[in-house]
Design a protein around this motif. Structure first.
Motif, PDB file in Angstrom:
ATOM      1  N   SER A 312       0.856  -1.178   0.000  1.00  0.00           N
ATOM      2  CA  SER A 312       0.000   0.000   0.000  1.00  0.00           C
ATOM      3  C   SER A 312       0.896   1.233   0.000  1.00  0.00           C
ATOM      4  N   LEU A 313       0.970   1.909  -1.163  1.00  0.00           N
ATOM      5  CA  LEU A 313       1.792   3.114  -1.241  1.00  0.00           C
ATOM      6  C   LEU A 313       1.170   4.262  -0.467  1.00  0.00           C
ATOM      7  N   GLU A 314      -0.122   4.277  -0.386  1.00  0.00           N
ATOM      8  CA  GLU A 314      -0.804   5.336   0.357  1.00  0.00           C
ATOM      9  C   GLU A 314      -0.501   5.246   1.843  1.00  0.00           C
ATOM     10  N   ASP A 315      -0.491   4.004   2.365  1.00  0.00           N
ATOM     11  CA  ASP A 315      -0.195   3.796   3.789  1.00  0.00           C
ATOM     12  C   ASP A 315       1.290   3.591   4.043  1.00  0.00           C
ATOM     13  N   ASN A 316       2.114   3.588   2.960  1.00  0.00           N
ATOM     14  CA  ASN A 316       3.552   3.359   3.113  1.00  0.00           C
ATOM     15  C   ASN A 316       3.832   2.031   3.808  1.00  0.00           C
ATOM     16  N   HIS A 317       3.122   0.999   3.382  1.00  0.00           N
ATOM     17  CA  HIS A 317       3.186  -0.274   4.098  1.00  0.00           C
ATOM     18  C   HIS A 317       3.204  -1.436   3.104  1.00  0.00           C
ATOM     19  N   ALA A 318       3.961  -2.469   3.428  1.00  0.00           N
ATOM     20  CA  ALA A 318       3.995  -3.700   2.632  1.00  0.00           C
ATOM     21  C   ALA A 318       4.035  -4.882   3.573  1.00  0.00           C
ATOM     22  N   ALA A 319       3.382  -5.964   3.179  1.00  0.00           N
ATOM     23  CA  ALA A 319       3.334  -7.165   4.017  1.00  0.00           C
ATOM     24  C   ALA A 319       3.526  -8.388   3.151  1.00  0.00           C
ATOM     25  N   LEU A 320       4.398  -9.266   3.586  1.00  0.00           N
ATOM     26  CA  LEU A 320       4.581 -10.570   2.970  1.00  0.00           C
ATOM     27  C   LEU A 320       3.993 -11.573   3.961  1.00  0.00           C
ATOM     28  N   THR A 321       2.731 -11.912   3.727  1.00  0.00           N
ATOM     29  CA  THR A 321       2.019 -12.727   4.723  1.00  0.00           C
ATOM     30  C   THR A 321       2.626 -14.116   4.861  1.00  0.00           C
ATOM     31  N   SER A 322       3.184 -14.636   3.792  1.00  0.00           N
ATOM     32  CA  SER A 322       3.847 -15.941   3.854  1.00  0.00           C
ATOM     33  C   SER A 322       4.718 -16.118   2.634  1.00  0.00           C
ATOM     34  N   PHE A 323       5.789 -16.847   2.810  1.00  0.00           N
ATOM     35  CA  PHE A 323       6.604 -17.232   1.661  1.00  0.00           C
ATOM     36  C   PHE A 323       7.312 -18.545   1.972  1.00  0.00           C
ATOM     37  N   ALA A 324       7.603 -19.291   0.925  1.00  0.00           N
ATOM     38  CA  ALA A 324       8.320 -20.561   1.053  1.00  0.00           C
ATOM     39  C   ALA A 324       9.199 -20.725  -0.173  1.00  0.00           C
ATOM     40  N   LEU A 325      10.430 -21.156   0.058  1.00  0.00           N
ATOM     41  CA  LEU A 325      11.376 -21.403  -1.024  1.00  0.00           C
ATOM     42  C   LEU A 325      11.919 -22.809  -0.865  1.00  0.00           C
ATOM     43  N   ASN A 326      11.855 -23.591  -1.945  1.00  0.00           N
ATOM     44  CA  ASN A 326      12.255 -24.999  -1.880  1.00  0.00           C
ATOM     45  C   ASN A 326      13.139 -25.342  -3.069  1.00  0.00           C
ATOM     46  N   GLY A 337       6.877 -11.451   6.554  1.00  0.00           N
ATOM     47  CA  GLY A 337       7.516 -10.168   6.788  1.00  0.00           C
ATOM     48  C   GLY A 337       6.542  -9.014   6.681  1.00  0.00           C
ATOM     49  N   ASP A 338       6.970  -7.856   7.193  1.00  0.00           N
ATOM     50  CA  ASP A 338       6.140  -6.656   7.217  1.00  0.00           C
ATOM     51  C   ASP A 338       7.075  -5.454   7.136  1.00  0.00           C
ATOM     52  N   ALA A 339       6.745  -4.488   6.272  1.00  0.00           N
ATOM     53  CA  ALA A 339       7.587  -3.303   6.102  1.00  0.00           C
ATOM     54  C   ALA A 339       6.739  -2.045   6.164  1.00  0.00           C
ATOM     55  N   ARG A 340       7.273  -1.017   6.828  1.00  0.00           N
ATOM     56  CA  ARG A 340       6.574   0.258   6.960  1.00  0.00           C
ATOM     57  C   ARG A 340       7.511   1.396   6.551  1.00  0.00           C
ATOM     58  N   ASN A 341       6.890   2.557   6.304  1.00  0.00           N
ATOM     59  CA  ASN A 341       7.650   3.741   5.878  1.00  0.00           C
ATOM     60  C   ASN A 341       8.501   3.430   4.650  1.00  0.00           C
ATOM     61  N   LEU A 342       7.843   2.971   3.605  1.00  0.00           N
ATOM     62  CA  LEU A 342       8.550   2.495   2.420  1.00  0.00           C
ATOM     63  C   LEU A 342       9.324   3.601   1.724  1.00  0.00           C
ATOM     64  N   GLN A 343       8.814   4.802   1.732  1.00  0.00           N
ATOM     65  CA  GLN A 343       9.380   5.848   0.895  1.00  0.00           C
ATOM     66  C   GLN A 343      10.324   6.793   1.621  1.00  0.00           C
ATOM     67  N   ASP A 344      10.346   6.762   2.948  1.00  0.00           N
ATOM     68  CA  ASP A 344      11.219   7.699   3.640  1.00  0.00           C
ATOM     69  C   ASP A 344      12.140   7.010   4.640  1.00  0.00           C
ATOM     70  N   ASP A 345      11.588   6.380   5.668  1.00  0.00           N
ATOM     71  CA  ASP A 345      12.400   5.768   6.718  1.00  0.00           C
ATOM     72  C   ASP A 345      11.985   4.304   6.858  1.00  0.00           C
ATOM     73  N   LEU A 346      12.483   3.468   5.948  1.00  0.00           N
ATOM     74  CA  LEU A 346      12.063   2.063   5.872  1.00  0.00           C
ATOM     75  C   LEU A 346      12.379   1.316   7.160  1.00  0.00           C
TER      76      LEU A 346
END
Length: 777
Positions: A312-326, A337-346
């Motif tokens: 969500s660019l409006e909320d400056n937020h990204a979420a990786l609810t699940s991932f698997a690598l095999n 994973g979860d990320a906030r403040n994408l555009q300024d202070d990640l």
């Protein structure tokens, strides 16, 4: 009422006929080519592009209204003559259904674009030629209206209703997109580009297909990519989705593997973009690929992954609810994973878990496997941790690392933009020797002969040198802060317990603040420093050993249990600056002091030999049974070390009834020793001593110890005839020479001479007897 109804129907009929008449008139009497200048001006005003309509414009009438444009191109402002246009196409055709227009709806029967050519370019400063269009569009959005005070009015006509789009068919054929990036030196072309969609409606689902061939010169590549999906374009709410997206591709990458194609399948249950909210999401994105690497030979590397998340660019937020690598049985990595403040202070956080995997096979396949003493090392490596960080660092909490038989737990921090390792770890048992390079092969007597050059070995050496240079570059920039506690540690064959280590440093200057451990019933305390920032790396250590059992120490370090036993106390200040040969011992400098209490020199009995010789010199014999070792009360020495040579001039060994002093040197590089010892016997009642006369107690019995450190101690030491001759000369000068000479002559011709020959051999014994006689001639 019936009359009113007839009037309404008549009015509608009149309006329909009027609309038909207008269209017929327009298509019959108006030439669309007359609109070319106005179209070019409109495109220039709104986009900045210079539109050239080189071919004719034409239209059709009922049952479809169609417009066809042929041979059109658009050039960027100030674009040089002779350069390919920014965009061009051979023919574009749009067809509208006439009947729905009467009810205020737009239904496009079809849209076809043939021969699209699009040239995208980024300059050396990183600016793309398409950014000119973006800047022009932004400028148009910021231009105030002619009547800024006029407020929008509510419209209640059919034109105010939401747009109802209905396109029967969209086709793009034989398209080409060329992208050249001067900043990153890339040149890629998409050719044979084809796009097809049918029954395209606003808010409804429709099938979408896309395919193209890919060619690249920088980097060199070729391949084909295709896409299929069910699309939904809601123009009124600006919500766009792709359901059941299936992306297929096969790429040929000669720089990676010239013999095989890299293939992949990418499927997404739903890919959505909400432009009004600036929200993007993907659900069950699954990657399944088969890849080839030079180190794998003919064996393919399977790799699959699955993930779900949203941005969500409006909320400056990204979420990786699940991932698997095999990767088959070799890798299983999961997390979120979860990320906030994408555009300024990640700032980001999450969880990762990797089940124990065969990292050794991975490193071997990738050609990154380091040389290890244990061929089974790195076969089970796993990790579990909470993670968080920003653009500068990644921090690991509740960290658990499993490496073969070792478990480490604690916290760690890694630098994202600069090399940094801060860690506080506690572990059980670590055998470090398993992961160090194997010991060098011992040289054979024929090693000096010329050998043929092995090209593979030479390449391996070059690779090792390159790897060493990279490691050195990393060490010169690493920010290190390490606290490590282990129940047990094996390093360079040393077995340590209850280990506590602290190390700090940066910019190539590192300090071993402390290393404390239990060592063979004693303790080890040491500190040190390493400097790799200079052109010549250096290492220094200040170890202190207290109460260490010497025999098991030598057994583990040297593989020898036939040298010494006893309790060792030692301290040293050591430094080394390895040269081109990278040998620490050859360039070792410093000082050291040691003391061994209640010990023994194994495999040789010096008191027995000395006392037997003393008894023979006195005309006596001894029936004492001597052991196989030289037991001593104290063994002490101080050393100066210069370029790997240990020098000593104050060796003292206290035996029962015998005092030994000595001096000499040990060459660590050549692995040889050369020591001169002097034994003085004392008349003592100790059962381990031997009775001597007052004259003999004043005579030093010299021994010369030399040879290879790899030999047994019994082969090192022998009676020094030349030194003994000098000692006797001094003695007879002060004693009664004639009496002593006659006494020695009798002894040397009798039993003493026989015993000397028995102990030293016939030749050495004869030489010693003649030397002794020669002193009195």
């Amino acid at each position: 009422m019936k009359a009113l109804f007839r009037i309404v129907l008549a009015a509608m009929g009149v309006l329909g006929l009027l609309a038909v008449a207008v269209v017929i008139y327009a298509t019959t009497f108006l030439d669309p080519n007359d609109l070319k200048p106005r179209l070019a001006d409109a495109v220039r005003e709104h986009t900045g592009l210079e539109l050239s309509l080189n071919g004719p414009l034409s239209w059709t009438f009922y049952p479809r209204i169609g417009v066809t444009v042929e041979d059109a191109s658009a050039r960027l402002p100030n674009q040089k003559t002779g350069e390919p246009p920014f965009a061009a196409f051979k023919q574009a055709e749009a067809r509208l259904r006439f009947a729905p227009l009467l009810s205020g709806n737009i239904e496009v029967d079809g849209f076809t674009l043939d021969g699209l050519r699009l040239n995208l370019e980024r300059d050396a400063q990183g600016r793309g030629n398409w950014e000119t269009l973006i800047d022009t569009a932004a400028h148009q959005d910021n231009v105030p209206s002619a009547s800024p005070s006029r407020r929008p009015q509510r419209v209640t006509t059919a034109g105010d209703r939401p747009l109802a789009m209905d396109i029967a068919s969209i086709q793009v054929r034989d398209g080409q997109v060329h992208f050249e990036d001067h900043e990153h030196h890339r040149d890629i072309t998409l050719s044979s580009l084809a796009l097809q969609a049918s029954n395209v409606t606003s808010g409804g689902s429709f099938p979408l297909e896309l395919s193209f061939a890919l060619e690249g010169t920088r980097p060199e590549m070729s391949g084909n990519v295709s896409l299929k999906s069910q699309a939904n374009l809601n123009l009124n709410s600006a919500l766009y989705t792709l359901d059941n997206l299936a992306l297929r591709g096969a790429m040929h990458l000669p720089n990676l593997d010239d013999a095989h194609d890299q293939s992949f399948n990418f499927n997404v249950s739903r890919l959505a973009a909400d432009l009004s909210q600036q929200r993007y999401s993907f659900d069950k994105a699954v990657l399944d690929g088969t890849f080839y690497l030079p180190s794998l030979g003919e064996h393919a590397l399977p790799l699959s992954g699955e993930a779900s998340g949203e941005v969500s660019l409006e909320d400056n937020h990204a979420a990786l609810t699940s991932f698997a690598l095999n990767s088959g049985q070799w890798l299983r990595l999961t997390g979120s994973g979860d990320a906030r403040n994408l555009q300024d202070d990640l700032h980001w956080q999450g969880q990762i878990d990797m089940a124990p995997a065969d990292l050794r096979s991975w490193l071997e396949r990738l050609g990154k496997l380091p040389a290890t003493a244990d061929a089974q090392a790195f076969q089970r490596v796993g990790i579990s941790s909470k993670v968080e960080g920003d653009t500068h660092s990644a921090r690991f909490a509740d960290l658990a690392i499993n490496i073969d038989d070792t478990t480490l737990e604690g916290t760690a921090s890694l630098g994202m933009d600069t090399p940094r390792l801060h860690a506080d770890l506690t572990g059980d048992s670590l055998d470090l020797d398993r992961y160090l390079p194997p010991k060098a092969k011992q040289a054979s007597p024929t090693d000096d002969a010329p050998q043929p050059v092995d090209s593979d070995a030479a390449q391996g050496t070059d690779a090792e040198n390159a790897s060493g240079e990279k490691a050195l570059a990393l060490a010169r920039s690493l920010d290190l802060a390490l606290n490590l506690r282990l129940e047990a540690l094996k390093a360079r064959a040393l077995h340590l317990e209850n280990v506590s280590l602290q190390a700090r440093g940066s910019d190539g200057h590192y300090r071993l603040t402390s290393l404390d451990a239990d060592l063979y019933d004693g303790t080890l305390k040491t500190s040190g420093a390493m400097n790799v920032g200079a052109s010549s790396p250096s290492l220094s250590l200040e170890p202190t050993l207290t109460g260490v059992a010497l025999q098991p120490l030598l057994q583990d370090v040297l593989g020898r249990d036939d040298l010494f036993r006893g309790t060792l106390n030692a301290r040293a200040t050591l430094s080394s600056t390895p040269g081109e040969d990278n040998s620490l011992l050859a360039h070792l400098d410093g000082k050291a002091a040691l003391e061994i209490a209640d010990g023994a020199i194994l495999g040789i009995n010096l008191p027995g030999q000395l006392c037997t010789t003393a008894a023979m010199l006195q005309g006596n014999s001894t029936s004492h049974e001597w052991g196989s070792d030289t037991e001593f009360d104290q063994f002490a020495a101080n050393f100066d070390i210069v370029d790997g040579v240990i020098q000593n001039d104050d060796l003292k060994v206290a035996l029962p009834g015998i005092d030994i002093a000595g001096s000499g040197q040990v060459d660590l590089k050549a692995q040889t020793l050369d020591m001169a010892l002097a034994a003085r016997l004392a008349n003592t009642a100790d059962t381990q001593g031997c009775p001597v006369s007052a004259t003999l107690s004043r005579i030093q019995l010299p021994l010369h110890c030399s040879g290879d450190l790899g030999d047994a101690p019994a082969q090192w030491c022998r009676f020094d005839t030349d030194a003994f001759r000098a000692i006797l000369q001094k003695t007879v000068a002060s004693e009664g020479q004639q009496t002593l000479r006659e006494h020695l002559d009798r002894q040397l011709e009798g039993r003493l001479g026989q015993r000397i020959e028995e102990k030293l051999g016939e030749d050495s014994g004869s030489n010693l007897r003649n030397a002794i006689k020669g002193l009195f001639q």
